[in-house]
Enzyme design. Structure first.
Site, mmCIF file in Angstrom:
data_model
loop_
_atom_site.group_PDB
_atom_site.id
_atom_site.type_symbol
_atom_site.label_atom_id
_atom_site.label_comp_id
_atom_site.label_asym_id
_atom_site.label_seq_id
_atom_site.Cartn_x
_atom_site.Cartn_y
_atom_site.Cartn_z
ATOM 1 N N ASN A 1 49.254 21.738 49.804
ATOM 2 C CA ASN A 1 49.176 20.301 50.129
ATOM 3 C C ASN A 1 48.718 19.501 48.917
ATOM 4 O O ASN A 1 49.287 18.454 48.603
ATOM 5 C CB ASN A 1 48.176 20.072 51.266
ATOM 6 C CG ASN A 1 48.807 20.243 52.638
ATOM 7 O OD1 ASN A 1 50.014 20.096 52.791
ATOM 8 N ND2 ASN A 1 47.998 20.561 53.618
ATOM 9 N N HIS B 1 51.592 16.414 51.398
ATOM 10 C CA HIS B 1 51.533 16.835 52.795
ATOM 11 C C HIS B 1 52.916 17.122 53.375
ATOM 12 O O HIS B 1 53.099 18.024 54.183
ATOM 13 C CB HIS B 1 50.842 15.730 53.605
ATOM 14 C CG HIS B 1 50.081 16.239 54.769
ATOM 15 N ND1 HIS B 1 50.588 16.228 56.031
ATOM 16 C CD2 HIS B 1 48.846 16.788 54.857
ATOM 17 C CE1 HIS B 1 49.701 16.751 56.850
ATOM 18 N NE2 HIS B 1 48.624 17.092 56.167
ATOM 19 N N GLU C 1 47.525 25.830 59.970
ATOM 20 C CA GLU C 1 48.408 26.785 59.275
ATOM 21 C C GLU C 1 48.180 28.193 59.812
ATOM 22 O O GLU C 1 48.328 29.164 59.093
ATOM 23 C CB GLU C 1 48.221 26.739 57.747
ATOM 24 C CG GLU C 1 46.895 26.217 57.270
ATOM 25 C CD GLU C 1 45.747 27.209 57.433
ATOM 26 O OE1 GLU C 1 45.087 27.132 58.483
ATOM 27 O OE2 GLU C 1 45.527 28.033 56.531
HETATM 28 P P1 GH3 Z 1 42.668 30.324 53.062
HETATM 29 O O1 GH3 Z 1 43.503 31.214 52.205
HETATM 30 O O2 GH3 Z 1 41.225 30.699 53.036
HETATM 31 O O3 GH3 Z 1 43.194 30.253 54.456
HETATM 32 O O4 GH3 Z 1 42.749 28.885 52.431
HETATM 33 P P2 GH3 Z 1 43.431 27.599 53.018
HETATM 34 O O5 GH3 Z 1 43.499 26.578 51.946
HETATM 35 O O6 GH3 Z 1 44.722 27.963 53.656
HETATM 36 O O7 GH3 Z 1 42.435 27.220 54.185
HETATM 37 P P3 GH3 Z 1 41.748 25.877 54.609
HETATM 38 O O8 GH3 Z 1 41.300 26.115 56.035
HETATM 39 O O9 GH3 Z 1 40.703 25.455 53.631
HETATM 40 O O10 GH3 Z 1 42.896 24.800 54.586
HETATM 41 C C1 GH3 Z 1 43.872 24.708 55.543
HETATM 42 C C2 GH3 Z 1 44.665 23.475 55.226
HETATM 43 O O11 GH3 Z 1 45.812 23.382 56.063
HETATM 44 C C3 GH3 Z 1 43.878 22.209 55.411
HETATM 45 C C4 GH3 Z 1 44.811 21.298 56.175
HETATM 46 O O12 GH3 Z 1 44.934 20.056 55.521
HETATM 47 C C5 GH3 Z 1 46.140 22.016 56.148
HETATM 48 N N1 GH3 Z 1 46.925 21.771 57.337
HETATM 49 C C6 GH3 Z 1 46.606 22.056 58.619
HETATM 50 N N2 GH3 Z 1 47.587 21.669 59.438
HETATM 51 C C7 GH3 Z 1 48.561 21.112 58.659
HETATM 52 C C8 GH3 Z 1 49.822 20.524 58.932
HETATM 53 O O13 GH3 Z 1 50.298 20.409 60.079
HETATM 54 N N3 GH3 Z 1 50.560 20.062 57.866
HETATM 55 C C9 GH3 Z 1 50.091 20.164 56.594
HETATM 56 N N4 GH3 Z 1 50.859 19.723 55.607
HETATM 57 N N5 GH3 Z 1 48.895 20.698 56.311
HETATM 58 C C10 GH3 Z 1 48.134 21.164 57.323
HETATM 59 MG MG MG Z 2 44.833 29.301 55.245
HETATM 60 MG MG MG Z 3 43.166 28.558 58.416
#
Ligand code: GH3
Ligand code: MG
Ligand code: MG
Length: 431
Positions: free
Chosen positions: A275, A280, A309
């Site tokens: 992201n 996004h 995610e």
């Molecule tokens: P890790 O390997 O530890 O899982 O790191 P990570 O960056 O994947 O984990 P973190 O939980 O810090 O971040 C998850 C991110 O996913 C943050 C959020 O903005 C993004 N996200 C969640 N849902 C959506 C979505 O529907 N669309 C988009 N583009 N991003 C999303």
């Molecule tokens: Mg993750």
């Molecule tokens: Mg996660």
């Protein structure tokens, strides 16, 4: 469950129409009360369909339902007695030519809900389709009718039908257009519009039969109402972004699992970085890509978007050893997948005449990996939530130990030590 709903969406209208056909050809077999109520039935079903569409904001269905109601009222007033005067011929011609055109146009319009300015073009379309025959009647333009009823060519039809050839062409083109729209949009509601066209074509074809028109329009109204309900149900259980069943669907599925069951929790690695680096929107595209790769899981696994995610795969009636190879295959598949993204050097649509020749543009690509934690029901009384907690713990270990990995909680001891010991998780790494 999903396939059952899909089957209902397709089969129920067909069953209704077969009943209508039976009723039309053998009215003496139908219960007397049904026959008594039949003239009012179309108004009841289209009113129910219109009311449900208003509740669930399906503007196109509101107008299709109202249009079918008007079609029935006009047929009943002008054509029901088998009249051949100008008003009867005008209404019949309008139903044969304008109605399929209007339904096809509604099928291709975006669904923009109700109670907003987007209702106006739809209203104008239906109003124009009503006004045109009224104008022909008022001005007695018999020559326009001659034109509609004139044969298109020297075509011998296999069955005799009162529908003029122009009307048959309108129904054929309209039907194909609506079916294509339904397939492109994967929309139950648009599929119901196709069924409405079938019902209307049948009503007109068999219009000499006393019960054909009311029973076919009543069936069309019922099909529309059913489609709005099926669609609302799908909306509640389906995740909008990925098209996968969502968390609510997972909760429902977990209620129905048996003694043996394996659950995997899958989390995209460092997704925040995707992201941050690409925005996004690209993040959303990546999630859709991951979802579509996960949806190919073998071994009877069912994939859900758990949230953000994170995804879950449910293997009902399967042990850990059944599920592991399929999960490993998913991890490797996603690791290898290079998703092209549109950068500034890769416009969505090249300008006309400016297509690059020779070497293809080298699109930017993005790739991600996933970590997977998996656990199986160890004792029959382990709750699904406990299995998910164990899979979550395994996922945590996969993250701790470097990501892009599959970890499993394999033994009762590990299971009971969740949150306490992190040393004995089985490691399944490699291709
Ligand atoms: P890790 O390997 O530890 O899982 O790191 P990570 O960056 O994947 O984990 P973190 O939980 O810090 O971040 C998850 C991110 O996913 C943050 C959020 O903005 C993004 N996200 C969640 N849902 C959506 C979505 O529907 N669309 C988009 N583009 N991003 C999303
Ligand atoms: Mg993750
Ligand atoms: Mg996660």
């Amino acid at each position: 469950m999903t396939s059952l709903r899909a089957l209902l969406g397709i089969a129920a209208p067909a069953v209704l129409l077969v009943v209508v056909f039976g009723l039309t050809t053998r009215p003496e077999r139908a219960p007397a009360t049904l026959i008594t109520l039949l003239p009012q039935m179309p108004y009841v079903t289209v009113a129910v369909a219109a009311a449900l569409s208003l509740i669930f904001h399906r503007g196109r269905v509101v107008f299709t339902a109202i249009g079918l109601g008007v079609a029935y009222a006009a047929f009943d007033k002008f054509c029901a007695g088998g009249g051949t005067d100008l008003p009867a011929r005008t209404v019949f011609a309008a139903l044969c030519v304008l109605a399929p055109a209007v339904i096809a146009l509604l099928a291709w319009m975006e669904e923009r809900g109700t109670a907003n300015v987007h209702m106006l073009p739809r209203l104008a379309l239906v109003a124009a389709a009503c006004a045109l025959p009224m104008w022909i009647m008022a001005t007695e333009r018999a020559e326009t009718l001659e034109w509609v009823y004139a044969p298109l060519g020297d075509v011998a039809l296999p069955i005799a039908t009162p529908i003029p050839q122009l009307g048959l062409a309108a129904f054929a083109i309209g039907f194909v257009a609506v079916v294509v729209a339904a397939a492109v949009r994967r929309s139950v509601v648009t599929a119901a519009l196709a069924w409405s066209l079938v019902a209307l074509a049948f009503a007109l074809h068999a219009s000499a039969e006393l019960f054909a028109f009311p029973s076919a329009i009543a069936a069309a109204g019922a099909v529309l109402a059913l489609a709005v309900l099926v669609d609302a149900n799908q909306m509640a259980f389906r995740d909008e972004l990925t098209g996968l069943p969502g968390r609510r669907a997972l909760d429902e599925a977990l209620k129905a699992i048996g003694r043996r069951c394996t659950i995997a929790m899958i989390d995209v690695d460092r997704f925040k970085d995707v992201n941050d680096a690409h925005g996004h929107q690209v993040g959303d595209e990546v999630l859709r890509m991951v979802a579509s790769r996960l949806a190919r899981v073998g071994g009877g696994g069912r994939v859900f978007r758990y949230g953000g995610e994170e995804f879950s795969v449910l293997f009902s009636g399967k042990d850990l050893s059944d599920a592991l190879p399929h999960l490993q295959a998913l991890r490797v598949d996603i690791q290898r997948y290079q998703m092209a993204i549109r950068g500034p050097d890769r416009p969505a649509r090249p300008a006309a005449g400016k297509r690059r020749r020779g070497s293809a543009p080298n699109p930017k690509t993005v790739s991600v990996t996933v970590s997977i934690g998996v656990a199986a029901r160890v004792a029959p009384n382990d709750s699904p939530e406990a299995v998910i907690a164990a899979a979550d713990e395994a996922l945590y270990r996969a993250k701790q130990e470097g990501r892009n990995a599959l970890r499993a909680i394999t033994s009762r001891r590990e299971w009971s030590a969740i949150g306490v010991r992190r040393d004995k998780a089985a490691v399944f790494r490699g291709v």
